[in-house]
Write an enzyme that holds these catalytic residues in place. Structure first.
Site, PDB file in Angstrom:
ATOM      1  N   ASP A 242       9.951 -21.223  27.425  1.00 59.32           N
ATOM      2  CA  ASP A 242      10.948 -20.533  28.523  1.00 59.32           C
ATOM      3  C   ASP A 242      11.389 -21.645  29.626  1.00 59.32           C
ATOM      4  OD1 ASP A 242       8.301 -20.761  29.434  1.00 59.32           O
ATOM      5  OD2 ASP A 242       8.024 -18.809  29.588  1.00 59.32           O
TER       6      ASP A 242
ATOM      7  N   ASP B  37       0.360  -9.326  33.378  1.00 57.90           N
ATOM      8  CA  ASP B  37       0.906  -7.723  33.152  1.00 57.90           C
ATOM      9  C   ASP B  37       1.214  -7.801  31.659  1.00 57.90           C
ATOM     10  OD1 ASP B  37       2.967  -9.687  32.797  1.00 57.90           O
ATOM     11  OD2 ASP B  37       4.321  -8.545  34.096  1.00 57.90           O
TER      12      ASP B  37
ATOM     13  N   HIS C  35       2.748  -9.964  29.752  1.00 53.97           N
ATOM     14  CA  HIS C  35       3.856 -10.828  29.034  1.00 53.97           C
ATOM     15  C   HIS C  35       3.433 -12.006  28.337  1.00 53.97           C
ATOM     16  CE1 HIS C  35       3.935 -13.205  32.878  1.00 53.97           C
ATOM     17  NE2 HIS C  35       3.986 -14.219  32.212  1.00 53.97           N
TER      18      HIS C  35
ATOM     19  N   GLU D 154       8.933  -9.641  29.781  1.00 53.09           N
ATOM     20  CA  GLU D 154       8.006  -9.045  30.717  1.00 53.09           C
ATOM     21  C   GLU D 154       7.790  -7.326  30.142  1.00 53.09           C
ATOM     22  OE1 GLU D 154       6.600  -9.954  33.087  1.00 53.09           O
ATOM     23  OE2 GLU D 154       8.001 -11.196  34.527  1.00 53.09           O
TER      24      GLU D 154
HETATM   25  C1  GLP Z   1       4.318 -17.824  33.032  1.00 54.86           C
HETATM   26  C2  GLP Z   1       4.565 -18.354  31.750  1.00 54.86           C
HETATM   27  C3  GLP Z   1       3.833 -17.929  30.530  1.00 54.86           C
HETATM   28  C4  GLP Z   1       2.237 -17.837  30.766  1.00 54.86           C
HETATM   29  C5  GLP Z   1       1.999 -17.084  31.662  1.00 54.86           C
HETATM   30  C6  GLP Z   1       0.479 -17.114  32.108  1.00 54.86           C
HETATM   31  O1  GLP Z   1       4.783 -17.113  33.917  1.00 54.86           O
HETATM   32  N1  GLP Z   1       5.940 -18.115  31.708  1.00 54.86           N
HETATM   33  O2  GLP Z   1       4.319 -18.553  29.462  1.00 54.86           O
HETATM   34  O3  GLP Z   1       1.509 -17.825  29.476  1.00 54.86           O
HETATM   35  O4  GLP Z   1       2.989 -16.758  32.817  1.00 54.86           O
HETATM   36  O5  GLP Z   1       0.291 -18.142  33.063  1.00 54.86           O
HETATM   37  P1  GLP Z   1      -1.022 -18.772  33.488  1.00 54.86           P
HETATM   38  O6  GLP Z   1      -1.578 -19.448  32.214  1.00 54.86           O
HETATM   39  O7  GLP Z   1      -0.741 -19.845  34.338  1.00 54.86           O
HETATM   40  O8  GLP Z   1      -1.931 -17.636  33.769  1.00 54.86           O
END
Ligand code: GLP
Length: 275
Positions: A82, A151, A153, A158
């Protein structure tokens, strides 16, 4: 799904790194297959996630590469999950800049082998379609590394995202903007829009490797693994994939009803099987 409850963040990073290295050594294509000539395979195609969860894995892989114990990454191509929309070009928090800084530069991958969705404002309407075409032209993603949002995702899909979605523009949930504010000044500085591989795109990768650590992920992990398949928990789409591996540290696994069973299964795994 193969759920692997491990003890620590470092255990997760080491096992994830072993799995990625094994794929890079093997090359592109699914585990048992050969390429058309039956001889040397093409270099692997890796799908990369940003966020903090995969960072220890990336650091482990870079450290092994620098120590000369890792595989050759020559020709390996990577595709980010992304990207933020609306950041000035070259912004250090863009996901392409982040993945190069935190990972692919350390492996010596040239920038032209490191791909992400294109957030150029005037080209946004076609960005999703072009990214899907790039992935297909590369032969598809062999192994997709994933984190999970608090959440539920996946990438920036989302809750409410179509389970069949492909790369497209999305609006971030407030919870995600709050979570990601630590990389920016404040939640208000986190872009509202993003480009993200869809859940359908993610499902096309040959192997999904999700890493989750810390108690903050325990509810999302339990919902994804043991809850119903639902767009309300986008990560539950992993239940549809024929080869999904979920590596957890102890706190992230703490709300799984069948945690002991997953551990027993992993402990009894035949040595030849691999992840
Ligand atoms: C982000 C990314 C995801 C990631 C998630 C968790 O917003 N777009 O690809 O897996 O949220 O992030 P983190 O690993 O920092 O908790």
């Amino acid at each position: 799904m193969e759920v692997v409850p491990l003890a620590t963040v470092d255990d997760v990073a080491r096992l994830a790194a072993d799995t990625i290295e094994a794929l890079v050594r093997r090359g592109a294509g699914s585990a048992g297959s050969r390429d058309a000539t039956g001889s040397t395979r093409a270099p692997a195609v890796l799908g990369l996630a940003t966020g903090s969860s995969p960072l220890p894995t990336y650091r482990e892989l870079v450290a092994r590469h620098r120590a000369g114990t890792g595989p050759s990454y020559a020709g390996v191509r990577t595709f980010n999950l992304d990207e933020y929309v609306g950041l000035p070009p070259g912004h250090p928090q863009s996901y392409l800049a982040t993945i190069r800084r935190e990972f692919t530069d350390g492996l010596g991958l040239p920038p032209e082998q490191v791909h992400g969705p294109d957030p150029t404002p005037e080209d946004l309407p076609t960005a999703g379609e072009r990214y899907e075409a790039e992935i297909v032209a590369a032969g598809g993603i062999d192994l997709q590394i994933l984190g999970i949002g608090s959440d539920g995702h996946l990438a920036f899909n989302e809750p409410g995202s179509s389970l069949a979605s492909l790369t497209r523009i999305k609006t971030l949930a407030e919870e995600t903007r709050r979570d990601n504010a630590r990389f920016f000044g404040s939640p208000g500085d986190v872009p509202r829009h993003v480009l993200t591989q869809g859940l359908g795109t993610i499902l096309r990768a040959r192997h999904l490797l999700l890493v989750a650590t810390g108690e903050g992920k325990a509810d999302a992990v339990a919902a994804a693994v043991e809850g119903p398949l639902t767009a309300s928990c986008p990560a539950s789409v992993l239940q549809l994939h024929p080869h999904a591996t979920i590596l957890l540290d102890e706190p992230a696994a703490s709300r799984l009803a069948r945690r002991d069973h997953y551990r027993d299964v992993y402990d009894a795994k035949p040595a030849w099987q691999g992840l």
